[in-house]
Design a protein around this motif. Structure first.
Motif, short mmCIF file in Angstrom:
data_model
loop_
_atom_site.label_atom_id
_atom_site.label_comp_id
_atom_site.label_asym_id
_atom_site.label_seq_id
_atom_site.Cartn_x
_atom_site.Cartn_y
_atom_site.Cartn_z
N ALA A 1 0.82 -1.22 0.00
CA ALA A 1 0.00 0.00 0.00
C ALA A 1 0.85 1.26 0.00
O ALA A 1 0.41 2.32 -0.46
N GLU A 2 2.09 1.18 0.52
CA GLU A 2 2.97 2.35 0.55
C GLU A 2 3.85 2.46 -0.68
O GLU A 2 4.64 3.40 -0.81
N GLY A 3 3.80 1.47 -1.57
CA GLY A 3 4.58 1.54 -2.79
C GLY A 3 5.89 0.78 -2.75
O GLY A 3 6.69 0.86 -3.69
N HIS A 4 6.15 0.03 -1.67
CA HIS A 4 7.38 -0.75 -1.60
C HIS A 4 7.21 -2.06 -2.37
O HIS A 4 6.17 -2.71 -2.31
N LEU B 1 -0.90 5.20 -6.52
CA LEU B 1 -1.92 6.23 -6.28
C LEU B 1 -3.34 5.68 -6.47
O LEU B 1 -4.28 6.44 -6.69
N GLN B 2 -3.46 4.35 -6.43
CA GLN B 2 -4.75 3.64 -6.42
C GLN B 2 -5.48 3.68 -7.76
O GLN B 2 -6.70 3.58 -7.81
N ILE C 1 -5.02 -4.48 -5.26
CA ILE C 1 -5.14 -5.69 -4.45
C ILE C 1 -5.91 -5.35 -3.18
O ILE C 1 -5.56 -4.39 -2.47
N LEU C 2 -6.94 -6.13 -2.88
CA LEU C 2 -7.72 -5.93 -1.67
C LEU C 2 -7.50 -7.10 -0.72
O LEU C 2 -7.36 -8.25 -1.15
N ASP C 3 -7.44 -6.80 0.59
CA ASP C 3 -7.31 -7.88 1.56
C ASP C 3 -8.69 -8.46 1.87
O ASP C 3 -9.70 -8.07 1.27
N ALA D 1 -4.56 -3.32 -0.18
CA ALA D 1 -3.32 -3.87 0.36
C ALA D 1 -2.14 -3.64 -0.57
O ALA D 1 -1.01 -3.97 -0.21
N GLY D 2 -2.37 -3.09 -1.74
CA GLY D 2 -1.28 -2.86 -2.68
C GLY D 2 -1.78 -2.91 -4.10
O GLY D 2 -2.97 -2.71 -4.38
N ALA D 3 -0.87 -3.22 -5.02
CA ALA D 3 -1.24 -3.26 -6.44
C ALA D 3 -0.28 -4.19 -7.17
O ALA D 3 0.84 -4.43 -6.73
#
Length: 549
Positions: free
Chosen positions: A219-222, A273-274, A301-303, A309-311
């Motif tokens: 979610a933070e881009g890592h 950026l979603q 990506i959804l939890d 949760a990310g992408a």
């Protein structure tokens, strides 16, 4: 260097229930010695009495046995010998000091807890018997005539020993159960971890066999995961003089141009950026080279709770496809160019024929339909030609000082009559923008395309608003309509070549999907940005931003 023992190791051996005979005995002997020293300070003669010395001698012998014999390697039953001898030594001390103090009896609780911890319930029974035989029975024998006071006094210590022993056993049983449960949990977690590691390895192996680049970010881009293909793709975008670039320093540009893609419009950044999108074309490699072209797509990506949760971003090599498309475009351009001349001639002769006053009304109607369709066909051909010229870069920008607000004003003036005929309220909210280097004709075409679409896709009674102004150091133009709108998926493909939304395809609204892709290239060629926000049934807002130098 040898490992030094942890400072708490001796204490841990003392309190360990199932081992540590030597540390336990040394701890007990130290307490007895400390007690003896305190007594000797005030009553040395009592310490020098034979019975006191005999008690100390017994404890000394017991300590020597604890230090010389390897008790932990002997059968468990032997573990009772040392604490039972300690209880006997305590019994001698208590008997010697019975006229002064009964406190030595408390020393017996240490070997009692030792026995209870080592042998559990058997140890409690041995402790009870040892204390009763060594301390309570002699007290009853010396007490003379038996009464309830003497009996209560004699039984107090055995009952205390029994209670402490049972509490010790109960606490240790509880700890054992918790320890077993903890070991089961640890084993289960280790099994789960092993399964996760195996699944992760399997997933990585599968992803490494795929011929597309895949990168997963949190979610933070890592970066969470990147397959082998993506690592090779990423290497193409690394500058020669910067082995560890950030997102803004990667060599990403618009295909067929030398224009670097702004950091916020790069595929991974858009995903962080979603945004979800498909078929977003980028080129990688140093400027001055053709580079490799990739089509990027992203999904969020959804939890399990529905939270983001990310992408995941996928890169597909479309270099050969684009080369094929260029060949097709050249063919289309050639055909379109060849069609334009005869079409112009056909339209001219139709106009001359329509001027004949001897034509019947029916024939004039046929000619009018033919003229209208020929003009529509010419418009399509002109758009195709303009699109090919824009793609090939054959037409260079002619940059002169101009104002975006003036260009917007010309568009509003041009479309005022068309909007009125369509029953649409055209609103102008133009704030002056500063002069900047612009190809006014090309930018006029881009703004006209946006305004044309807004009027075309807005129903009678709706509104179209054109606004300009300065936003965050950029000259901005907005075209907002109350038209049919678009879904999020449709917006991701909106600027693709020849793309039309499903709603537009199912309607009677004419179009061939060239205008917006052409508009985007015009804006990008000015180092600008174009974006869209829309909701089905509510309307759309197109925004152009140009940096003011």
């Amino acid at each position: 260097m040898a490992d030094r023992p942890h400072p708490t190791a001796p204490l841990a051996a003392v309190v360990a229930p199932a081992s540590g005979t030597r540390p336990k005995q040394l701890y007990f002997a130290g307490l007895v010695l400390g007690y003896t020293l305190l007594v000797a300070i005030s009553a040395l003669e009592m310490v020098l009495q034979p019975q006191f010395l005999a008690a100390l001698g017994l404890i000394a012998v017991t300590t020597a046995l604890a230090l010389t014999v390897r008790w932990d390697s002997r059968p468990l039953a032997w573990a009772a010998l040392i604490p039972v001898l300690d209880i006997a030594g305590v019994a001698l001390l208590r008997d010697h000091m019975r006229e002064v103090s009964m406190s030595p009896s408390l020393l017996a609780l240490i070997p009692v807890m030792w026995l209870s911890g080592r042998l559990r319930r058997t140890g409690v029974l041995i402790s009870l018997l040892a204390v009763t035989l060594a301390i309570s029975v002699p007290s009853l024998v010396r007490g003379g005539e038996l009464d309830s006071m003497i009996l209560a006094h004699a039984l107090l210590l055995p009952l205390t020993v029994l209670q402490i022993g049972l509490l010790t056993v109960g606490a240790l049983d509880l700890l054992d159960r918790r320890s077993e449960r903890l070991q089961e949990i640890v084993a289960e977690r280790e099994t789960v971890i092993d399964e996760i590691d195996a699944s992760a390895q399997l997933l990585q192996s599968i992803l490494d066999t795929v011929d597309v680049g895949i990168v997963v970010v949190d979610a933070e881009g890592h970066d969470l995961l990147m397959n082998a293909r993506q690592r090779r793709i990423h290497a193409l975008a690394i500058p020669p003089d910067n082995p560890d670039p950030n997102e803004a320093e990667l060599l990403l540009r618009y295909p067929g141009t030398a224009l670097p893609i702004p950091a916020e419009e790069r595929p991974v950044r858009r995903a962080v950026l979603q945004e979800s999108f498909s078929n977003y074309l980028v080129a990688m490699g140093p400027l001055g080279e053709d580079g490799t072209a990739f089509s990027a797509s992203a999904r969020q990506i959804l939890d399990r709770n529905g939270e983001r949760a990310g992408a995941v971003v996928v890169f597909s090599d479309v270099t050969s496809y684009l080369e094929m498309v260029r060949s097709q475009e050249q063919f289309v351009a050639s055909v379109s160019h060849e069609l334009r001349t005869p079409l112009t001639s056909v339209i001219g002769y139709l106009e001359l024929t329509q001027d004949d006053l001897d034509l019947s009304k029916e024939t004039a109607g046929y000619l009018q339909v033919a003229h209208r369709n020929a003009e529509q066909l010419l418009v399509i051909v002109e758009d195709l030609l303009q699109d090919q010229v824009s793609r090939s870069g054959a037409e260079k920008l002619v940059l002169r000082p101009a104002r975006l607000s003036d260009i917007a004003a010309h568009s509003v003036e041009s479309f005022a009559l068309r909007a009125e005929e369509a029953g649409i309220d055209l609103i102008s909210e133009l704030q002056p923008t500063p002069e900047m280097p612009l190809d006014a004709a090309r930018m006029q075409q881009a703004v006209d395309n946006l305004l044309s679409n807004a009027v075309k896709y807005t129903r009678r009674g709706g509104t179209v608003t054109v606004a300009t102004g300065m936003v965050e150091g950029h000259a901005e133009l907005r075209v907002t309509d109350t038209g049919i709108g678009m879904t999020a998926q449709e917006q991701t493909n909106l600027f693709a070549d020849f793309y039309r939304t499903e709603t537009a395809r199912n309607s009677d609204i004419p179009g061939h999907g060239i205008g917006l892709s052409l508009t985007r290239r015009i804006v990008v060629s000015h180092n600008g940005q174009i974006s869209v926000r829309s909701q089905p049934g509510i309307g759309s807002t197109f925004r152009i931003r140009l940096a003011v130098e």
